[in-house]
Design an enzyme around this catalytic site. Structure first.
Site, PDB file in Angstrom:
ATOM      1  CD  GLU A  35      -2.542  -1.382   2.624  1.00 39.37           C
ATOM      2  OE1 GLU A  35      -3.953  -1.152   2.513  1.00 39.37           O
ATOM      3  OE2 GLU A  35      -1.801  -1.426   3.550  1.00 39.37           O
ATOM      4  CG  ASP A  37       6.329   0.039  -2.300  1.00 36.19           C
ATOM      5  OD1 ASP A  37       6.922   0.694  -1.549  1.00 36.19           O
ATOM      6  OD2 ASP A  37       6.578  -1.417  -2.367  1.00 36.19           O
ATOM      7  CB  SER A  80      16.142   6.122   0.617  1.00 31.07           C
ATOM      8  OG  SER A  80      15.925   7.237  -0.068  1.00 31.07           O
ATOM      9  CG  LEU A  81      19.153   1.468  -1.776  1.00 26.84           C
ATOM     10  CD1 LEU A  81      19.393  -0.027  -1.710  1.00 26.84           C
ATOM     11  CD2 LEU A  81      20.476   2.106  -2.276  1.00 26.84           C
ATOM     12  CE  LYS A 104      14.991  -1.647   0.873  1.00 33.39           C
ATOM     13  NZ  LYS A 104      14.165  -1.478   2.172  1.00 33.39           N
ATOM     14  CE  LYS A 298       9.669  -2.646  -1.081  1.00 34.84           C
ATOM     15  NZ  LYS A 298       9.937  -2.566   0.390  1.00 34.84           N
ATOM     16  CB  CYS A 390     -15.140 -15.214  27.106  1.00 39.27           C
ATOM     17  SG  CYS A 390     -14.872 -13.608  27.061  1.00 39.27           S
ATOM     18  CB  CYS A 409     -12.222  -9.744  25.126  1.00 36.90           C
ATOM     19  SG  CYS A 409     -13.056 -10.538  26.489  1.00 36.90           S
ATOM     20  CB  CYS A 414     -11.039 -13.546  27.249  1.00 36.32           C
ATOM     21  SG  CYS A 414     -11.366 -14.279  25.775  1.00 36.32           S
TER      22      CYS A 414
END
Length: 670
Positions: A35, A37, A80-81, A104, A298, A390, A409, A414
Site C-alpha cells: 500500500e 509503494d 535511500s535506494l 534487503k 521489491k 467468552c 475483550c 478470556c
C-alpha cells in the site's frame, strides 16, 4: 483538475508520512509495503504531471527514526535506494556491469565506526544525514564486537534485526503484542534498560562497508574483508554478466527462501549493487537517492479479485481482529481463503462492507494474505459488541499515538488472551505437541474447543470437524491427534514449564525437581496452616533455599499453585497425563565437582542443551553466568571480546573451546 491533483498530493503526503513515522519508530503499522509503494508511486506520478513538489513530500526526503538521544551528523550520508519491481529495469540499470544481489533486511539501520581497532561510535540512520548516537547500547546488540583486527578508520552500515524464532520466543515469554519482528526491533532502542533490549536478541548484520583505509575497489572483496574480521555479513550472490534470465534465476532462488520460510530473518526485498565501487561513486544524487549506489528490488505482489463471504472476528492475545473470509483465489501458487483486515480503522479506510463486497487480495512479501482494496462495497460493516470466545462485552479503544481503533475483550480471563501461554504449553520444551501452531491454537480457541490446557486432550471429539477445516484434511487431523496422545506421557520438568508459571523456565523447573518430587513440590506450595502452631509459610521462603531459585522465583511458584483456579485446571490436566521423573543420577564422573558456563554456537553437539545434559550426566553443573564459582567457560571463539570472555579473563577462569572440552572431559569424540 490541477487543483484536484494538488489536494490528492496533500492527502498522499499526510498518509505516507504518518505511515513512515509509525513504521520507523516501532508503533502499529498503518499500511503494508504494498500500500505504501502504491501511494508513493501515485504521488511521484502526480508530481511529474503537475511539475510541483509540496513541502514534506516523502519523495524528497529519507524516512527517519526518532530515537531519543544525542544527535550526530553522519560522516557519509545514508541515502535511500531507488526501487523497482521489474527485472528488466534492474538489468537496464546494471548496464552490463558485474553486480551483487543481497537481502534487503527489514530492521533498523545502524552505522558502526571503528578507529584504531576499537569501536568508536554507533549511530542510527535517522534522516540519512543526522542520527542518534547509541554507542552505550553496543553490548545489548549481538554482532558488534568491541574491537577488530584493524588499526585504521572503518565505517560499516548494517541492519539490527530480530529473527522470526526470537520474535516468537519474546512474545511467548513476555505476552507483549507486536505486529512483526521489524516492529519490535524498531521500538527497541527507545527502551531504557539495556538488559531489556538484550532479551529481545537484536543482532546486527553488516550489509556494506562504507569506508576503510585499505584499497578495496571490489564490493565483494570489501564484504569478504568484513567476514575475515569476524562479522556475520548479509547473504549475497555475484552476477558477472547480468541479463534477464540470469538475474531472474538468482531472484527466484532468493524468493524461494522467503516463500518456503527458509530465511530466518525478516526481509522486504533485495538490494542490487555494483561490484565496482569506484564506478558506483560516479553516479549523481537525485532527491535523496544516489543513482548508482544501489537499487532496491521489491517483489511484484500478485493481486486477485474475489467476493467477500463474511468478516470473522478472531480474538488473540489482547485484541479482537477482523478477518476477511472470501471465495478462494490462487495467489503465489497457493489457494487463499482468508486474509487479515488488521483493525477497525483499516476496515473504515478500505471502505469495506458486508457479504458480497468485491475485494482485492495480495500476499504481502509473498507470505501474508492481505486485503488491499475494496472495488465494490455492499451492505454495512458491523463491529460486534461482545467477544466471540467468552461472550463478554467488547469495547473499541483508540490509540493516542496513532489514532488506530481496535476492538478488545473486557474479560481478563478470556481464554483467547492466553494464546501465548497455550503456545508455550504445546512447544517442544513443554508438552511437545507437534503440528499445533499458534494459528491453529487460535482457531481452536475461537471455535470454543479449547479454554484450558486439559481441553487439548479432548480434541479427538472434534476430529471430523478438524479434518474438514481449510488447511487440514484427514491426515493432518490424525497426525495432530497422534501427537497429542504421545504427549500424554511427559517428564515432570516439561510439565512444570508448560504450565507458564512466571519466572519458571526449564532450568528453574529442573532445579525445583532436583530438590523435591513433583507431588511434594505442589503439596508444599499449597500448604495451608491448620492452626496457630502451623502457620502458612511466606511464599518467598518456601523454596528460596534451593540453589538458583531465590525468594522471587519461590514466591511466583507458590502463588501460582495457591491460586484456586490454577490448581483446579492443573488437576483437570493431570487426569489426562502420565507424569514421569527421569533418573538424573550421573552416569559418570568426568565433570564431577566442576561448574561450566556455555556461550556461543556449538558444533560437536546438536545444541547447547545437549552439551549441558552431557555435563550434568557426568556429575557437573552448568550455570548461566560467569562468576567466582565457575570452573570453565566453554566458547568456540576463545579470543572473543564478549562480556563472558572478559569476565572469565578478569577472574582467571580458563576458556575452553569445544574441542578442548571434548578432549579433556569425554571418553571419545562426539
Amino acid at each position: 483538475m490541477a487543483e484536484d491533483k494538488i489536494l490528492r498530493m496533500q492527502q498522499l503526503i499526510h498518509e505516507l508520512n504518518e505511515a513512515s513515522d509509525a513504521y520507523y519508530n516501532g508503533r502499529t503499522e498503518l499500511m503494508t509495503d504494498y500500500e505504501w509503494d502504491m501511494r508513493f508511486d501515485e504521488l511521484r506520478r502526480l508530481e511529474t504531471e503537475t511539475g510541483s513538489t509540496l513541502p514534506d513530500s516523502p519523495t524528497q526526503k529519507v524516512s527517519e527514526d526518532s530515537t531519543q538521544g544525542q544527535k550526530e551528523e553522519h560522516e557519509f550520508p545514508a541515502l535511500s535506494l531507488a526501487k523497482t519491481k521489474q527485472i528488466a529495469e534492474l538489468v537496464k540499470w546494471a548496464d552490463h556491469h558485474p553486480i551483487w544481489i543481497s537481502w534487503k533486511l527489514d530492521g533498523l539501520t545502524l552505522v558502526v565506526t571503528y578507529d584504531e581497532g576499537r569501536l568508536s561510535r554507533i549511530v542510527t540512520r535517522g534522516n540519512g544525514h543526522v542520527g542518534t548516537n547509541i554507542t552505550h547500547l553496543h553490548k545489548a546488540i549481538s554482532g558488534i564486537p568491541a574491537t577488530i583486527q584493524d588499526s585504521g578508520h572503518v565505517v560499516i552500515r548494517g541492519e539490527a534485526i530480530i529473527s522470526y524464532e526470537d520474535f516468537d520466543r519474546y512474545l511467548m515469554e513476555t505476552g507483549e503484542d507486536y505486529a512483526n519482528p521489524r516492529n519490535l526491533a524498531s521500538g527497541s532502542l527507545s527502551v531504557k534498560d539495556s538488559q531489556d533490549i538484550m532479551e529481545r536478541r537484536l543482532r546486527w548484520i553488516p550489509f556494506t562497508l562504507v569506508y576503510t583505509d585499505h584499497e578495496l575497489p571490489s564490493w565483494g572483496d570489501r564484504m569478504a574483508w568484513l567476514d575475515s574480521l569476524g562479522f556475520n555479513t548479509v547473504e549475497r550472490q555475484y552476477i558477472e554478466v547480468p541479463d534477464d534470465d540470469i538475474v531472474a534465476s538468482v531472484i527466484h532462488t532468493f524468493t524461494t527462501k522467503v516463500t518456503s520460510k527458509q530465511n530466518p530473518f525478516p526481509v522486504d526485498g533485495l538490494v542490487i549493487c555494483f561490484d565496482d565501487t569506484d564506478y558506483a561513486l560516479t553516479g549523481s544524487v537525485t532527491g535523496h537517492h544516489a543513482t548508482r549506489a544501489g537499487l532496491a528490488f521489491k517483489w511484484q505482489d500478485e493481486t486477485a479479485q474475489t467476493t467477500l463471504k463474511e468478516i470473522e472476528w478472531s480474538c488473540a492475545a489482547s485484541t479482537i481482529s477482523p478477518v476477511a473470509v472470501f471465495e478462494p483465489v490462487e495467489l503465489e501458487g497457493t489457494t487463499v481463503r482468508r486474509a487479515s483486515l488488521c483493525n477497525i480503522s483499516e476496515c473504515y479506510r478500505l471502505g469495506i462492507g458486508g457479504p458480497g463486497s468485491q475485494i482485492s487480495v495480495i500476499k504481502a512479501n509473498k507470505i501474508i494474505p492481505k486485503v488491499v482494496a475494496v472495488t465494490q462495497s455492499i451492505g454495512t460493516f458491523y463491529v460486534p459488541g461482545q467477544c466471540p470466545v467468552c461472550h463478554a462485552e467488547a469495547v473499541v479503544s483508540k490509540s493516542e499515538a496513532s489514532g488506530t481503533q481496535t476492538l478488545h475483550c473486557t474479560n481478563p480471563l478470556c481464554p483467547a488472551k492466553q494464546l501465548k501461554k497455550f503456545a508455550r504449553f504445546v512447544s517442544k520444551e513443554g508438552m511437545n505437541i507437534d503440528g499445533i501452531s499458534e494459528q491453529t491454537l487460535a482457531k481452536f480457541i475461537n471455535l470454543g474447543w479449547v479454554s484450558e490446557y486439559a481441553d487439548l486432550y479432548t480434541l479427538r471429539s472434534h476430529i471430523r470437524q478438524l479434518a474438514l477445516m481449510d488447511g487440514f484434511g484427514e491426515r493432518s487431523a490424525s497426525n495432530i491427534m497422534n501427537s497429542i496422545d504421545r504427549s500424554r506421557k511427559v517428564e515432570a520438568h516439561r510439565l512444570l514449564f508448560a504450565l507458564n508459571i512466571p519466572l519458571c523456565g526449564l532450568d528453574v523447573c529442573r532445579r525445583l525437581l532436583s530438590a523435591y518430587p513433583l507431588e511434594q513440590l505442589v503439596t508444599i506450595a499449597r500448604k495451608q496452616g491448620a492452626d496457630l502452631f502451623d502457620p502458612q509459610p511466606d511464599p518467598q521462603d518456601v523454596f528460596a533455599h534451593i540453589p538458583g531459585i531465590g525468594p522471587e522465583k519461590s514466591a511466583q511458584f507458590v502463588s501460582w499453585f495457591r491460586d484456586a483456579d490454577n490448581y483446579v485446571r492443573y488437576q483437570h490436566l493431570l487426569s489426562h497425563l502420565q507424569v514421569t521423573t527421569p533418573d538424573i543420577t550421573p552416569s559418570g564422573t568426568l565433570c564431577q565437582g566442576l561448574t561450566f558456563v556455555i556461550t556461543g554456537e556449538v558444533h560437536h553437539y546438536k545444541n547447547r542443551n545437549e552439551l549441558k545434559s552431557y555435563i550434568e550426566s557426568q556429575g557437573g553443573k552448568v550455570a548461566s553466568a560467569v562468576s567466582g564459582s565457575t570452573s570453565f567457560l566453554i566458547n568456540n571463539d576463545v579470543t572473543s571480546t564478549s562480556g563472558k570472555n572478559k569476565k572469565a579473563q578478569q577472574l582467571g577462569i580458563p576458556i575452553l573451546s569445544e574441542d578442548d572440552f571434548v578432549a579433556q572431559y569425554t571418553l571419545s569424540s562426539v
